[in-house]
Every structure is written in structure tokens, then in C-alpha cells.
Design an enzyme around this catalytic site. Structure first.
Site, PDB file in Angstrom:
ATOM      1  N   SER A   9      31.834  27.155  14.451  1.00 49.14           N
ATOM      2  CA  SER A   9      32.255  26.546  15.701  1.00 49.14           C
ATOM      3  C   SER A   9      31.768  27.258  16.952  1.00 49.14           C
ATOM      4  CB  SER A   9      33.791  26.451  15.744  1.00 49.14           C
ATOM      5  OG  SER A   9      34.228  25.616  14.702  1.00 49.14           O
ATOM      6  N   THR A  10      31.545  28.561  16.868  1.00 48.63           N
ATOM      7  CA  THR A  10      31.162  29.289  18.078  1.00 48.63           C
ATOM      8  C   THR A  10      29.845  30.010  17.881  1.00 48.63           C
ATOM      9  OG1 THR A  10      32.388  31.249  17.392  1.00 48.63           O
ATOM     10  CG2 THR A  10      33.556  29.670  18.791  1.00 48.63           C
TER      11      THR A  10
END
Length: 196
Positions: A9-10
Site C-alpha cells: 500500500s505504501t
């Protein structure tokens, strides 16, 4: 040929694709055929996913470590897998054991599709029930009125007494497009015959 896709996600050091990469390579996916994204699953413009979907060809199998790495929601997941199927590409999720190239995996895919349709139906049912409950209490959904009800009553009276729309717009300081839209909406709700 097995094609891998992985996502975290990051973008940064906090999350790593190492676990997913190891799992994909253990499933015999060649490291050169692994595509990745470092972006939220809710984003539509994932470059790695787009590249993977463009790269796969008939007879290939797209492999992910876990279903949630591929789709942002059940309907989105169904959409991607249906796209793959239309190209003659299989799909495999290692954690869930789903493999659309097998009969049981194909059955599971159809169950997921039915669940997605059921979810859409439930959402629509709740929305309609909420709107009906609001109407029952005298509230109408949508944007607030552009013209206050008292002003609208005076405008309707003026129009019914023969005043032109241009004169109404000048007198009541209302834009013509706003007046027309409000009259149209009013006629739809009240069967008013003022619009012409």
C-alpha cells in the site's frame, strides 16, 4: 507461463514485497515475470497491474499471493478476473487456493460473482429503503433548492398571472437556467403545468 503480480500500500521502507515475492517464486513464477505496485488498492491507475494485464496472453496464468493484493473490492476483483478469462488467461491466488484453470477454482469464481451481485443488490435495497423512509418523513433527497419555497410560490403566481419568464427573472433576480430547472423539477414533483 506464470505471471506474478504483487502490491503493497505504501511506497517506502515500512512495507516490503519480500514476502509476496518469495511466495510467487516458490510457486515457480520467474522473477523476470513479476509486476509490482506500491500504491493503495483503491487506486484505479496502478501501473504495475496495467502492465501485467497487458503482458499476459492466452494460456498464461496470473498469480497473486493473496486476493486483496489484486482487487480493491469484490466487484473490482470479479471485473479483473473476468477480463483475464476473456483473454484466455487463468488466475491463481496462493493464499486462498483459488485457481480458475481447475473446475473447483472456476466454481469458486462463480460463487464470488454471485456474492458480488448479492452485495450490489443489498446496497441498492438499503438505499431505496432509506430514501423511502426519508420521503415518509417529508424529506426529499438531492441538492438543496436553488430557489426558496416562498420565492418560488411568488414566481409561480406571477407566471400564472401572465408575467413572462424574462420579467420574472429580472423581478426576482433569478437566472433563467435556474428558473427553468426549478420549474421542471417542481412540475415533476407536483405535476405543475407552468413550464412552456
Amino acid at each position: 507461463m506464470l505471471i506474478g503480480y504483487m502490491r503493497v500500500s505504501t511506497d517506502g521502507d515500512r512495507q516490503s514485497t519480500d514476502l509476496q515475492r518469495d511466495a510467487l517464486m516458490s510457486a515457480n513464477v520467474d522473477e523476470r515475470n513479476i509486476f509490482e505496485d506500491k500504491a493503495s488498492g483503491s487506486k484505479d491507475d496502478r501501473v504495475g497491474l496495467a502492465q501485467a494485464l497487458e503482458y499476459v496472453k492466452e494460456g498464461d496464468v496470473l498469480v497473486v499471493w493473496k486476493l486483496d493484493r489484486l482487487g480493491r473490492s469484490l466487484p473490482h476483483l470479479i471485473e479483473i478476473i473476468s477480463h483475464l478469462k476473456s483473454k484466455g488467461v487463468g488466475f491463481k491466488s496462493l493464499t486462498e487456493g483459488m485457481d480458475t484453470s481447475s473446475p473447483s477454482g472456476e466454481l469458486l469464481f462463480h460463487v464470488f460473482g454471485a456474492l458480488a451481485q448479492f452485495e450490489r443488490s443489498l446496497i441498492q435495497e438499503r438505499v431505496n429503503a432509506g430514501l423511502a423512509a426519508a420521503r415518509k418523513r417529508g424529506r426529499i433527497g438531492g441538492r438543496p433548492r436553488a430557489i426558496a419555497q416562498e420565492k418560488m410560490d411568488a414566481i409561480l403566481e406571477a407566471l400564472n398571472n401572465g408575467m413572462s419568464k424574462a420579467a420574472v427573472c429580472r423581478t426576482f433576480e433569478v437566472k433563467r437556467s435556474t428558473l427553468i430547472d426549478t420549474l421542471k423539477r417542481s412540475s415533476e414533483l407536483n405535476d405543475c403545468s407552468v413550464i412552456k
